[in-house]
Motif scaffolding. Structure first.
Motif, mmCIF file in Angstrom:
data_model
loop_
_atom_site.group_PDB
_atom_site.id
_atom_site.type_symbol
_atom_site.label_atom_id
_atom_site.label_comp_id
_atom_site.label_asym_id
_atom_site.label_seq_id
_atom_site.Cartn_x
_atom_site.Cartn_y
_atom_site.Cartn_z
ATOM 1 N N UNK A 280 0.835 -1.196 0.000
ATOM 2 C CA UNK A 280 0.000 0.000 0.000
ATOM 3 C C UNK A 280 0.876 1.255 0.000
ATOM 4 N N UNK A 281 0.472 2.251 -0.780
ATOM 5 C CA UNK A 281 1.270 3.477 -0.867
ATOM 6 C C UNK A 281 1.245 4.269 0.433
ATOM 7 N N UNK A 282 0.176 4.136 1.173
ATOM 8 C CA UNK A 282 0.034 4.855 2.438
ATOM 9 C C UNK A 282 -0.466 3.892 3.498
ATOM 10 N N UNK A 283 -0.090 4.160 4.746
ATOM 11 C CA UNK A 283 -0.588 3.371 5.875
ATOM 12 C C UNK A 283 -1.591 4.189 6.693
ATOM 13 N N UNK A 284 -2.361 5.012 5.994
ATOM 14 C CA UNK A 284 -3.290 5.883 6.701
ATOM 15 C C UNK A 284 -4.378 5.106 7.440
ATOM 16 N N UNK A 285 -4.811 3.977 6.868
ATOM 17 C CA UNK A 285 -5.850 3.190 7.530
ATOM 18 C C UNK A 285 -5.310 2.578 8.814
ATOM 19 N N UNK A 286 -4.107 2.006 8.733
ATOM 20 C CA UNK A 286 -3.494 1.423 9.921
ATOM 21 C C UNK A 286 -3.235 2.496 10.981
ATOM 22 N N UNK A 287 -2.765 3.646 10.532
ATOM 23 C CA UNK A 287 -2.505 4.736 11.469
ATOM 24 C C UNK A 287 -3.794 5.193 12.136
ATOM 25 N N UNK A 288 -4.870 5.197 11.374
ATOM 26 C CA UNK A 288 -6.147 5.613 11.948
ATOM 27 C C UNK A 288 -6.621 4.700 13.055
ATOM 28 N N UNK B 223 -13.131 -2.132 -1.005
ATOM 29 C CA UNK B 223 -13.704 -2.307 0.327
ATOM 30 C C UNK B 223 -13.005 -3.439 1.082
ATOM 31 N N UNK B 224 -12.657 -4.527 0.377
ATOM 32 C CA UNK B 224 -11.982 -5.647 1.034
ATOM 33 C C UNK B 224 -10.604 -5.230 1.531
ATOM 34 N N UNK B 225 -9.884 -4.438 0.736
ATOM 35 C CA UNK B 225 -8.571 -3.980 1.174
ATOM 36 C C UNK B 225 -8.673 -3.108 2.419
ATOM 37 N N UNK B 226 -9.626 -2.209 2.430
ATOM 38 C CA UNK B 226 -9.797 -1.352 3.606
ATOM 39 C C UNK B 226 -10.140 -2.183 4.845
ATOM 40 N N UNK B 227 -11.017 -3.163 4.672
ATOM 41 C CA UNK B 227 -11.405 -4.015 5.797
ATOM 42 C C UNK B 227 -10.218 -4.836 6.296
ATOM 43 N N UNK B 228 -9.445 -5.385 5.368
ATOM 44 C CA UNK B 228 -8.266 -6.175 5.722
ATOM 45 C C UNK B 228 -7.295 -5.368 6.572
ATOM 46 N N UNK B 229 -6.972 -4.189 6.114
ATOM 47 C CA UNK B 229 -5.978 -3.374 6.805
ATOM 48 C C UNK B 229 -6.479 -2.919 8.170
ATOM 49 N N UNK B 230 -7.732 -2.547 8.215
ATOM 50 C CA UNK B 230 -8.311 -2.112 9.491
ATOM 51 C C UNK B 230 -8.338 -3.247 10.512
ATOM 52 N N UNK B 231 -8.749 -4.432 10.069
ATOM 53 C CA UNK B 231 -8.858 -5.548 11.001
ATOM 54 C C UNK B 231 -7.492 -6.074 11.437
ATOM 55 N N UNK B 232 -6.508 -6.050 10.536
ATOM 56 C CA UNK B 232 -5.167 -6.484 10.924
ATOM 57 C C UNK B 232 -4.612 -5.579 12.026
ATOM 58 N N UNK B 233 -4.839 -4.279 11.890
ATOM 59 C CA UNK B 233 -4.397 -3.335 12.925
ATOM 60 C C UNK B 233 -5.241 -3.462 14.187
ATOM 61 N N UNK B 234 -6.525 -3.723 14.018
ATOM 62 C CA UNK B 234 -7.411 -3.832 15.181
ATOM 63 C C UNK B 234 -7.047 -5.028 16.053
ATOM 64 N N UNK B 235 -6.506 -6.089 15.451
ATOM 65 C CA UNK B 235 -6.000 -7.206 16.247
ATOM 66 C C UNK B 235 -5.018 -6.722 17.308
ATOM 67 N N UNK B 236 -4.127 -5.823 16.895
ATOM 68 C CA UNK B 236 -3.106 -5.309 17.816
ATOM 69 C C UNK B 236 -3.744 -4.460 18.908
ATOM 70 N N UNK B 237 -4.647 -3.584 18.513
ATOM 71 C CA UNK B 237 -5.293 -2.691 19.484
ATOM 72 C C UNK B 237 -6.116 -3.494 20.491
ATOM 73 N N UNK B 238 -6.846 -4.480 20.015
ATOM 74 C CA UNK B 238 -7.662 -5.289 20.921
ATOM 75 C C UNK B 238 -6.792 -6.059 21.906
ATOM 76 N N UNK B 239 -5.676 -6.582 21.418
ATOM 77 C CA UNK B 239 -4.753 -7.302 22.303
ATOM 78 C C UNK B 239 -4.179 -6.377 23.371
ATOM 79 N N UNK B 240 -3.781 -5.177 22.952
ATOM 80 C CA UNK B 240 -3.216 -4.228 23.925
ATOM 81 C C UNK B 240 -4.252 -3.814 24.964
ATOM 82 N N UNK B 241 -5.506 -3.711 24.558
ATOM 83 C CA UNK B 241 -6.555 -3.241 25.466
ATOM 84 C C UNK B 241 -7.116 -4.356 26.345
ATOM 85 N N UNK B 242 -7.286 -5.562 25.767
ATOM 86 C CA UNK B 242 -7.989 -6.626 26.499
ATOM 87 C C UNK B 242 -7.120 -7.831 26.825
ATOM 88 N N UNK B 243 -5.924 -7.889 26.223
ATOM 89 C CA UNK B 243 -5.069 -9.053 26.429
ATOM 90 C C UNK B 243 -5.301 -10.158 25.429
#
Length: 317
Positions: free
Chosen positions: A10-18, A287-307
């Protein structure tokens, strides 16, 4: 936390950063191709977002602070899962971002082979307007469809395609009977290949499935059968496929994934008139690319927040 994106197209990681920076985490981008690249880029990282970069045992051993690997995609064959278990590193993925897209692509490839769309297109572009030049076509209602792997994508594929066929058989050793799709006869892998005029693959790549579709299974197919693979390139032996095409055992093959991506420019499969190859695009829609990137990053956030990350493959600690 420090989160390193080992590699991404991806040219930008704006979705992951968001997702990540809003949650207070540091996001670092790298472009790794080898284990040594990953080790150099991920010193001090708590989590990795990985597209294609390899994460073997040597990477996990060299990064003692690493606690989680989140993969852009469904397959995790590039991560040493046993080594992750030993070291207590979480491994997670995104199993549900492009189900409709992959099933659609598989069905499109299947129908393109059955109707020889690429062959007819080639003849017309060469100035030849003759429906017989594309070879003999068979009525799908006289044929049997075989689905290998009936998870989300495999099930959707056979459910969409089966009404055109006279019969549909399936193989999935892990799917219980109460989840088996109606109208699909359960059978063994060998029997499926022996009976199917069209086979579509929907399996993960594991040590057991690597090179699964080789000369032995291909030899069981009815002469002139077609094969579609939108799953993992390593499931299929390309040399055996080429030999089956040359012998006429395979009437056509459609591959969205290959053992080596991109393939060498001189690959015989790229030049074969009955091979349809697409560039690992089955999963893709905007839409699939946006969902993929968001969910891959959300895995990290959920782990940090809930274990615990959202979509777990290997339990960490």
């Amino acid at each position: 936390m420090r989160v390193v994106v080992t590699d991404a197209e991806y040219t930008s990681l704006d979705i992951e950063a968001g997702v990540l920076t809003v949650a207070g985490h540091e996001l670092v981008r790298a472009q790794c191709r080898t284990p040594q690249d990953v080790i150099a880029a991920a010193r001090g990282a708590d989590a990795l977002l990985v597209q294609y970069a390899p994460v073997p045992a040597e990477v996990l051993e060299a990064l003692p602070q690493l606690r989680l690997v989140s993969r852009y995609g469904v397959g995790v064959d590039g991560v040493d899962l046993d080594a992750a278990r030993v070291r207590g590193v979480w491994v997670c993925h995104v199993p549900d971002y492009g189900t409709t897209e992959v099933a659609l692509h598989a069905v499109a490839m299947l129908l393109a082979l059955l109707r020889n769309l690429t062959g007819h297109d080639r003849e017309v572009r060469a100035g030849r307007w003759d429906y017989t030049l594309g070879g003999e076509l068979r009525r799908p209602g006289d044929l049997t469809l075989g689905g290998v792997g009936l998870g989300r994508i495999g099930r959707m594929t056979v459910e969409r395609a089966a009404p055109w066929f006279g019969a549909c058989v399936g193989y999935d050793p892990h799917l219980p009977d109460d989840a088996w799709p109606p109208g699909v006869e359960r059978t063994s892998l060998a029997d499926l290949f022996a009976r199917s005029d069209a086979v579509t693959l929907h399996l993960p790549l594991t040590e057991e499935t690597r090179g699964l579709v080789g000369a032995d299974l291909l030899a069981r197919l009815p002469r002139g059968a077609v094969l579609v693979n939108t799953a993992r390139g390593g499931l299929v032996d390309p040399d055996a496929v080429l030999a089956a095409l040359e012998s006429g055992r395979l009437g056509g093959v459609a591959l969205d994934v290959l053992p080596e991506e991109p393939p060498p420019p001189d690959s015989p499969l790229l030049r074969h008139p009955r091979a349809l190859v697409t560039p690992h695009v089955a999963w893709y829609s905007r839409q699939a690319e946006e969902e993929l990137r968001r969910k891959a990053a959300q895995n990290v956030v959920d782990w940090a927040r809930t274990g615990r990350p959202t979509h777990v493959v290997v339990e960490g600690r």
